[in-house]
Structures are given as C-alpha cells and as structure tokens.
Motif scaffolding. Structure first.
Motif, PDB file in Angstrom:
ATOM      1  N   LEU A 100      18.100  35.262 -49.741  1.00  0.00           N
ATOM      2  CA  LEU A 100      17.897  33.990 -50.422  1.00  0.00           C
ATOM      3  C   LEU A 100      19.124  33.089 -50.344  1.00  0.00           C
ATOM      4  CD1 LEU A 100      15.961  34.917 -53.697  1.00  0.00           C
ATOM      5  CD2 LEU A 100      15.045  34.168 -51.498  1.00  0.00           C
ATOM      6  N   CYS A 101      20.274  33.629 -49.977  1.00  0.00           N
ATOM      7  CA  CYS A 101      21.484  32.824 -49.815  1.00  0.00           C
ATOM      8  C   CYS A 101      21.395  32.126 -48.463  1.00  0.00           C
ATOM      9  CB  CYS A 101      22.732  33.696 -49.889  1.00  0.00           C
ATOM     10  SG  CYS A 101      22.956  34.524 -51.472  1.00  0.00           S
ATOM     11  N   ALA A 102      21.222  30.827 -48.483  1.00  0.00           N
ATOM     12  CA  ALA A 102      20.948  30.062 -47.261  1.00  0.00           C
ATOM     13  C   ALA A 102      21.962  30.363 -46.162  1.00  0.00           C
ATOM     14  CB  ALA A 102      20.955  28.569 -47.575  1.00  0.00           C
ATOM     15  N   GLY A 103      21.432  30.785 -45.006  1.00  0.00           N
ATOM     16  CA  GLY A 103      22.272  31.049 -43.849  1.00  0.00           C
ATOM     17  C   GLY A 103      22.920  32.413 -43.823  1.00  0.00           C
ATOM     18  N   TRP A 104      22.752  33.196 -44.881  1.00  0.00           N
ATOM     19  CA  TRP A 104      23.368  34.516 -44.952  1.00  0.00           C
ATOM     20  C   TRP A 104      22.364  35.606 -44.636  1.00  0.00           C
ATOM     21  CZ3 TRP A 104      26.989  35.160 -49.829  1.00  0.00           C
ATOM     22  CH2 TRP A 104      28.170  34.432 -49.615  1.00  0.00           C
ATOM     23  N   THR A 105      22.784  36.524 -43.787  1.00  0.00           N
ATOM     24  CA  THR A 105      22.040  37.761 -43.588  1.00  0.00           C
ATOM     25  C   THR A 105      22.475  38.764 -44.654  1.00  0.00           C
ATOM     26  OG1 THR A 105      23.744  38.697 -42.145  1.00  0.00           O
ATOM     27  CG2 THR A 105      22.002  37.360 -41.087  1.00  0.00           C
ATOM     28  N   ALA A 106      21.820  39.919 -44.649  1.00  0.00           N
ATOM     29  CA  ALA A 106      22.228  40.974 -45.585  1.00  0.00           C
ATOM     30  C   ALA A 106      23.673  41.387 -45.338  1.00  0.00           C
ATOM     31  CB  ALA A 106      21.291  42.175 -45.448  1.00  0.00           C
ATOM     32  N   ARG A 107      24.097  41.415 -44.070  1.00  0.00           N
ATOM     33  CA  ARG A 107      25.491  41.761 -43.762  1.00  0.00           C
ATOM     34  C   ARG A 107      26.450  40.723 -44.360  1.00  0.00           C
ATOM     35  NH1 ARG A 107      28.779  44.673 -40.320  1.00  0.00           N
ATOM     36  NH2 ARG A 107      27.009  45.734 -39.341  1.00  0.00           N
ATOM     37  N   PHE A 161      22.955  41.958 -59.980  1.00  0.00           N
ATOM     38  CA  PHE A 161      21.503  41.804 -60.150  1.00  0.00           C
ATOM     39  C   PHE A 161      20.979  40.673 -59.271  1.00  0.00           C
ATOM     40  CE2 PHE A 161      17.859  39.625 -61.942  1.00  0.00           C
ATOM     41  CZ  PHE A 161      16.947  40.661 -62.048  1.00  0.00           C
ATOM     42  N   VAL A 162      21.628  39.511 -59.334  1.00  0.00           N
ATOM     43  CA  VAL A 162      21.146  38.355 -58.580  1.00  0.00           C
ATOM     44  C   VAL A 162      21.213  38.624 -57.084  1.00  0.00           C
ATOM     45  CG1 VAL A 162      21.617  35.936 -58.010  1.00  0.00           C
ATOM     46  CG2 VAL A 162      21.656  36.693 -60.402  1.00  0.00           C
ATOM     47  N   HIS A 163      22.312  39.192 -56.607  1.00  0.00           N
ATOM     48  CA  HIS A 163      22.410  39.455 -55.167  1.00  0.00           C
ATOM     49  C   HIS A 163      21.471  40.573 -54.723  1.00  0.00           C
ATOM     50  CE1 HIS A 163      25.176  36.422 -54.172  1.00  0.00           C
ATOM     51  NE2 HIS A 163      26.260  36.968 -54.705  1.00  0.00           N
ATOM     52  N   HIS A 164      21.170  41.506 -55.624  1.00  0.00           N
ATOM     53  CA  HIS A 164      20.154  42.507 -55.294  1.00  0.00           C
ATOM     54  C   HIS A 164      18.824  41.812 -55.017  1.00  0.00           C
ATOM     55  CE1 HIS A 164      18.030  46.541 -56.492  1.00  0.00           C
ATOM     56  NE2 HIS A 164      17.817  46.205 -55.236  1.00  0.00           N
ATOM     57  N   ARG A 223      14.240  39.657 -51.963  1.00  0.00           N
ATOM     58  CA  ARG A 223      13.313  38.536 -51.817  1.00  0.00           C
ATOM     59  C   ARG A 223      13.573  37.708 -50.561  1.00  0.00           C
ATOM     60  NH1 ARG A 223      11.979  36.938 -58.117  1.00  0.00           N
ATOM     61  NH2 ARG A 223      12.424  39.025 -58.935  1.00  0.00           N
ATOM     62  N   GLY A 224      14.364  38.263 -49.656  1.00  0.00           N
ATOM     63  CA  GLY A 224      14.693  37.524 -48.443  1.00  0.00           C
ATOM     64  C   GLY A 224      13.564  37.430 -47.447  1.00  0.00           C
ATOM     65  N   LEU A 228      17.441  34.441 -62.541  1.00  0.00           N
ATOM     66  CA  LEU A 228      17.431  33.990 -61.154  1.00  0.00           C
ATOM     67  C   LEU A 228      17.249  32.479 -61.087  1.00  0.00           C
ATOM     68  CD1 LEU A 228      15.275  36.836 -59.596  1.00  0.00           C
ATOM     69  CD2 LEU A 228      17.663  36.329 -59.037  1.00  0.00           C
ATOM     70  N   HIS A 229      16.353  31.944 -61.895  1.00  0.00           N
ATOM     71  CA  HIS A 229      16.180  30.492 -61.948  1.00  0.00           C
ATOM     72  C   HIS A 229      17.474  29.825 -62.402  1.00  0.00           C
ATOM     73  CE1 HIS A 229      14.912  26.595 -63.701  1.00  0.00           C
ATOM     74  NE2 HIS A 229      14.063  26.589 -62.698  1.00  0.00           N
ATOM     75  N   ALA A 230      18.134  30.403 -63.391  1.00  0.00           N
ATOM     76  CA  ALA A 230      19.381  29.846 -63.906  1.00  0.00           C
ATOM     77  C   ALA A 230      20.468  29.817 -62.837  1.00  0.00           C
ATOM     78  CB  ALA A 230      19.855  30.647 -65.115  1.00  0.00           C
ATOM     79  N   PHE A 231      20.426  30.772 -61.924  1.00  0.00           N
ATOM     80  CA  PHE A 231      21.395  30.828 -60.833  1.00  0.00           C
ATOM     81  C   PHE A 231      20.980  29.962 -59.642  1.00  0.00           C
ATOM     82  CE2 PHE A 231      23.694  34.134 -62.935  1.00  0.00           C
ATOM     83  CZ  PHE A 231      24.903  34.249 -62.279  1.00  0.00           C
ATOM     84  N   GLY A 232      19.910  29.192 -59.795  1.00  0.00           N
ATOM     85  CA  GLY A 232      19.513  28.263 -58.744  1.00  0.00           C
ATOM     86  C   GLY A 232      18.552  28.814 -57.724  1.00  0.00           C
ATOM     87  N   ARG A 233      18.001  30.000 -57.987  1.00  0.00           N
ATOM     88  CA  ARG A 233      17.029  30.580 -57.046  1.00  0.00           C
ATOM     89  C   ARG A 233      15.632  30.042 -57.351  1.00  0.00           C
ATOM     90  NH1 ARG A 233      22.195  32.003 -56.429  1.00  0.00           N
ATOM     91  NH2 ARG A 233      22.502  33.843 -55.123  1.00  0.00           N
ATOM     92  N   ASP A 234      14.964  29.532 -56.324  1.00  0.00           N
ATOM     93  CA  ASP A 234      13.594  29.056 -56.505  1.00  0.00           C
ATOM     94  C   ASP A 234      12.577  30.185 -56.362  1.00  0.00           C
ATOM     95  OD1 ASP A 234      14.303  26.387 -56.977  1.00  0.00           O
ATOM     96  OD2 ASP A 234      14.505  26.006 -54.828  1.00  0.00           O
ATOM     97  N   ALA A 235      12.975  31.302 -55.762  1.00  0.00           N
ATOM     98  CA  ALA A 235      12.088  32.460 -55.635  1.00  0.00           C
ATOM     99  C   ALA A 235      12.142  33.252 -56.937  1.00  0.00           C
ATOM    100  CB  ALA A 235      12.501  33.325 -54.452  1.00  0.00           C
ATOM    101  N   ALA A 236      11.685  32.622 -57.999  1.00  0.00           N
ATOM    102  CA  ALA A 236      11.676  33.245 -59.334  1.00  0.00           C
ATOM    103  C   ALA A 236      10.358  32.903 -60.001  1.00  0.00           C
ATOM    104  CB  ALA A 236      12.842  32.733 -60.170  1.00  0.00           C
TER     105      ALA A 236
END
Length: 208
Positions: free
Chosen positions: A25-32, A104-107, A112-113, A179-187
């Motif tokens: 969900l972090c734009a442009g970031w892979t899991a690595r 939690f958020v990065h998990h 949700r990627g 997740l919404h509070a952290f700016g994630r729309d996939a919530a």
C-alpha cells in the motif's frame, strides 16, 4: 503479549510467505522496500531522518538501498529478532510506544498490497490496544481535518477526536480506523455525516 511484539512476529510470518517484489500500500514500494525501511528505522536511526524530513530523504534512501543484495530470509530474520541491544526499543514500554502502530500499519500494507485481501479476524487484546491508539493519538492523525471527527466501534464505543465546524463519524473496527487515520484508503470504514463534511475530511491529509 504487547501489540508491538505480537505484530512483529505476525509481520515476520507474513513476510516469510511474501514475494519480496510484491507491491504494498506504500506507493512505489515493494515488500523489500518496506522491510528495508523498517530495518533502517530500527537499526540505523542516524540514517532514518528522511522518513520525516524531506531534506534528508537521500540519506535514508541510500541506507535502504544498502539492503538490495541482502537475502530476503536474512532481512526477515533481522526484523523478527527485534531491535539491536543498544536500542531504547528493547525496553517494553518504549517498544510499544514506538513500534505498536508502525508494525500493525505496515503489516497491513503488505497484506493489502494485492487484490482480494480481507481484514484479519477480531482479537480482543489487539483490538483493545488499537482502540487505545486511535483515541489517544487521533487528534494528531486528524489534525488537518477541517471538520470535527468522532470515531465509533461496532460495539458502540466512541470517542470525540476533534471538534470543529461540521462533523464526520468514522465507524469501523479499531484497526480499520487506525489505517484510515494513517492515510490508507484500503480500510473498511464508514464515513457518516453531511456530504460536504465527508468530502472535506476525505480531501484532507491524514497521518503523522
């Protein structure tokens, strides 16, 4: 077990099953990329300033790139093993304050990627800790909202996060609200209020 310790173990298990090239969900970031971010933040704090200070972003990016040739399994084990011995995060209270929400958020960023994700099942201990985070730190996360904000759990528990002209109630499980509070729309949350107020909240920046 604390939220930080539980999420570290759960995230490490998830990463064991994850392709390092999978999007997150972090734009442009892979899991690595995401895991490199976590390791730099935890093991090279002197190089992590770019996480919050744009001027220092090149320093942080170089530190993250330093993991490009590290075996995926080794990176996951570094995360699983926890902060280095010299880190203040080895102290339980510090670890919880610094890493509980972050892990939690990065998990969920990893989980949700890809399409087809589903929220994890309810967990009383985890959800209680997440609700505490939402109610205690919500004012920070929603500080840019031009309207008032109330958060509400399906149980009916609710808290006023911010007062202001207009009001939006954010309904959902504690983790979804965080997740919404952290700016994630996939919530999976419901935003309830006058359409103009909902649009105003949706259009404002959220997170730290």
């Amino acid at each position: 077990m604390s939220l930080a310790r539980a999420e570290r173990a759960a995230l490490s298990d998830t990463l064991d099953r994850t392709d390092p090239d999978q999007p997150t969900l972090c734009a442009g970031w892979t899991a690595r990329d995401l895991l490199a971010h976590l390791l730099v933040r935890e093991r090279q704090p002197w190089a992590s300033g770019g996480i919050v200070i744009p001027f220092l972003a090149p320093l942080t990016e170089r530190a993250m790139q330093g993991y490009a040739d590290t075996a995926w399994k080794d990176m996951v084990e570094q995360l699983r093993s926890g902060p280095p011995a010299w880190s203040p995060s080895r102290i339980g209270r510090v670890d919880e304050a610094v890493n509980g929400a972050e892990l939690f958020v990065h998990h969920e960023d990893v989980r949700r990627g890809l399409p087809g994700w589903e929220p994890r099942g309810a967990d009383e201990t985890r959800d209680g800790a997440l609700w505490d985070l939402v109610t205690k730190m919500g004012k920070l996360f929603y500080r840019r909202s031009p309207v008032g904000v109330v958060v509400r759990r399906p149980t009916g528990a609710q808290a006023v996060i911010k007062t202001g002209r207009g009001l939006v109630t954010i309904e959902g499980e504690p983790g979804e609200i965080l997740l919404h509070a952290f700016g994630r729309d996939a919530a999976r949350v419901e935003l309830r209020g006058q359409p103009a107020d909902v649009d105003a909240l949706a259009g404002s920046a959220r997170g730290v």
